[in-house]
Design an enzyme around this catalytic site. Structure first.
Site, short mmCIF file in Angstrom:
data_model
loop_
_atom_site.label_atom_id
_atom_site.label_comp_id
_atom_site.label_asym_id
_atom_site.label_seq_id
_atom_site.Cartn_x
_atom_site.Cartn_y
_atom_site.Cartn_z
CB SER A 1 -3.48 -41.23 70.71
OG SER A 1 -2.77 -42.07 71.67
CB CYS B 1 -5.70 -39.03 65.16
SG CYS B 1 -5.38 -39.12 63.26
CD GLN C 1 -7.80 -48.06 65.64
OE1 GLN C 1 -7.22 -47.18 66.00
NE2 GLN C 1 -7.40 -49.61 65.38
N GLY D 1 -0.47 -37.67 67.07
CA GLY D 1 0.77 -38.09 66.25
C GLY D 1 1.84 -39.06 66.97
CB THR E 1 4.26 -44.36 60.14
OG1 THR E 1 4.07 -43.36 61.14
CG2 THR E 1 4.12 -45.67 60.66
CG ASP F 1 4.11 -44.60 70.43
OD1 ASP F 1 3.67 -43.60 71.17
OD2 ASP F 1 3.19 -45.60 70.00
NE ARG G 1 0.79 -43.84 70.86
CZ ARG G 1 0.18 -44.40 70.08
NH1 ARG G 1 -1.21 -44.34 69.93
NH2 ARG G 1 0.77 -45.63 69.86
#
Length: 197
Positions: free
Chosen positions: A53, A55, A71, A94, A115, A127, A129
């Site tokens: 994802s 960032c 990563q 995010g 977070t 989350d 996503r």
């Protein structure tokens, strides 16, 4: 192509770690995503892959608040070393809340929240996503079986639910530092990430 994404373009992309083919995809709402491929990924054999994802802070600005940039780099290196594979790069900054909300969440983290607490305090999902987008990309590229570079069990389950055979999970433990220690622990404790292998 699918109900989620359309393939719109492809090109050669030379990088620090080798040459990839970059494929551009677009959702009906205009949101764009990319996949980086190396070698023949549609031969039926399991393909080394990472779903990453976006960032901006970690991937482009080298922030030490997360492990995202390391990563991504490790995944790109691994795919090149394997000689075939795919990195799906989803534009879901995010954990899907967007860049400005991520900055707001970072501010709350500076005040002591983790977070998860920061997202919730902002009235946002922990989350947001949608990993089903990766399945649409795999479908376009003819991929049915993967070796997944991830610490996130949700990615594994989403792919399995979509009919992708996840033959192996390969841990991706890179980028740990004093600045992101609490963040990584929160991902393990509250989000179920597999951080200890």
């Amino acid at each position: 192509m699918s109900e989620l994404l359309d393939h719109v373009a492809s090109c050669r992309l030379p990088t620090e770690w080798g040459v990839f083919t970059m494929h551009g995809f677009e959702e009906a709402n205009g949101q764009e995503h990319v996949a980086l491929t190396v070698g023949n990924c549609s031969d039926g054999n399991p393909v080394l892959t990472r779903i990453h994802s976006e960032c901006l802070t970690g991937d482009a600005l080298f922030s030490r608040k997360c492990d995202c940039g390391p990563q991504l780099e490790a995944a790109m290196r691994a795919v090149q070393a394997e000689g075939r594979g795919i990195i799906v790069y989803l534009r879901q900054e995010g954990r899907g809340i967007g860049l400005i909300n991520k900055i707001r969440a970072y501010h709350l983290q500076e005040q002591g929240m983790d977070t998860v607490e920061a997202n919730l305090a902002l009235g946002l999902p922990v989350d947001a996503r949608d990993f089903r987008l990766a399945q649409s990309i795999y479908e376009y590229l003819g991929i049915r079986s993967v070796k997944l570079l991830t610490n996130n069990p949700e990615k594994i389950q989403t792919l399995k639910d979509a009919g992708i055979n996840v033959v192996e999970r390969i841990p991706l433990h890179v980028g740990e530092n004093l600045e992101n220690e609490r963040y990584l622990q929160t991902k393990a404790d509250k989000l179920g990430h597999l951080m200890s292998e």
